[in-house]
Motif scaffolding. Sequence first.
Motif, short mmCIF file in Angstrom:
data_model
loop_
_atom_site.label_atom_id
_atom_site.label_comp_id
_atom_site.label_asym_id
_atom_site.label_seq_id
_atom_site.Cartn_x
_atom_site.Cartn_y
_atom_site.Cartn_z
N GLU A 64 0.79 -1.20 0.16
CA GLU A 64 0.05 -0.12 0.06
C GLU A 64 0.83 1.16 0.14
O GLU A 64 0.53 2.29 -0.68
CB GLU A 64 -0.91 -0.07 1.16
N VAL A 112 0.93 -8.31 -5.55
CA VAL A 112 0.41 -6.90 -5.35
C VAL A 112 1.65 -6.07 -4.53
O VAL A 112 1.81 -4.79 -4.56
CB VAL A 112 -0.50 -6.82 -4.04
N GLU A 116 1.07 -3.34 -9.09
CA GLU A 116 -0.55 -3.40 -8.90
C GLU A 116 -1.25 -4.38 -9.86
O GLU A 116 -0.85 -4.15 -11.17
CB GLU A 116 -0.92 -1.88 -9.04
N ASP A 119 -6.92 -4.06 -13.26
CA ASP A 119 -8.36 -3.83 -13.36
C ASP A 119 -9.00 -4.36 -12.00
O ASP A 119 -10.54 -4.56 -11.77
CB ASP A 119 -8.95 -5.05 -14.36
N VAL A 120 -8.22 -4.39 -10.81
CA VAL A 120 -8.79 -4.61 -9.54
C VAL A 120 -7.87 -4.19 -8.31
O VAL A 120 -6.87 -3.86 -8.75
CB VAL A 120 -9.09 -6.23 -9.46
N SER A 121 -8.63 -3.73 -7.34
CA SER A 121 -7.85 -3.20 -6.11
C SER A 121 -6.98 -4.15 -5.60
O SER A 121 -7.37 -5.28 -5.92
CB SER A 121 -8.85 -2.64 -5.13
N MET A 122 -6.12 -3.58 -4.97
CA MET A 122 -5.29 -4.77 -4.48
C MET A 122 -5.92 -5.70 -3.06
O MET A 122 -5.77 -6.52 -3.01
CB MET A 122 -3.97 -3.92 -3.48
N TRP A 123 -6.91 -5.14 -2.32
CA TRP A 123 -7.57 -5.59 -1.61
C TRP A 123 -8.40 -6.53 -1.95
O TRP A 123 -8.62 -7.90 -1.59
CB TRP A 123 -8.45 -4.48 -0.85
N ASP A 124 -9.16 -6.37 -3.33
CA ASP A 124 -10.04 -7.28 -3.96
C ASP A 124 -9.17 -8.58 -4.34
O ASP A 124 -9.66 -9.69 -4.37
CB ASP A 124 -10.97 -6.75 -5.00
N TYR A 125 -7.83 -8.26 -4.83
CA TYR A 125 -6.92 -9.35 -5.45
C TYR A 125 -6.65 -10.31 -4.29
O TYR A 125 -6.68 -11.20 -4.37
CB TYR A 125 -5.64 -8.63 -6.02
#
Length: 142
Positions: A64, A112, A116, A119-125
């Motif tokens: 992050e 992550v 990065e 197409d998706v946030s780090m948290w979603d990944y």
Amino acid sequence: MASMIGVVLGGGLSYLTQLTTQRQANRNEDKRQTKALAEARRAEQLDLLRQFIQISQRAERLAEDRDGSSEWVTAAKNVMDDLWACERVIHILFTPTLHEQARRYVKATNDVLWEEPADVSMWDYLEGPKTNFLDVARTELA
């Protein structure tokens, strides 16, 4: 002669009683040792899981805070080394099912951390691999 038979019978019965008592004591000691070993193994497993979760949290925080500085790169390499080492110990102390989930979570964390995901946030990944790992860990410890 009757007293001699009584002495032999009494001695024999005494011997059998002592032998039976000793065998029972040995079985109880074996049970206590088995229980103590199981408790020690569980404590070791809980400690390892706690360590794995803490290191993965540090890795997520580093991902992050990615800034590409040499300090960040050093910290990222160190945290991933620690996480991979924990994953290998999970391989030793847990079932292949939990190890596979730990490995998937480490790979996703590594992804992550260094780049990065598209197409998706780090948290979603991370959500799927993290949740799967935690669910299997809870099942194994139950």
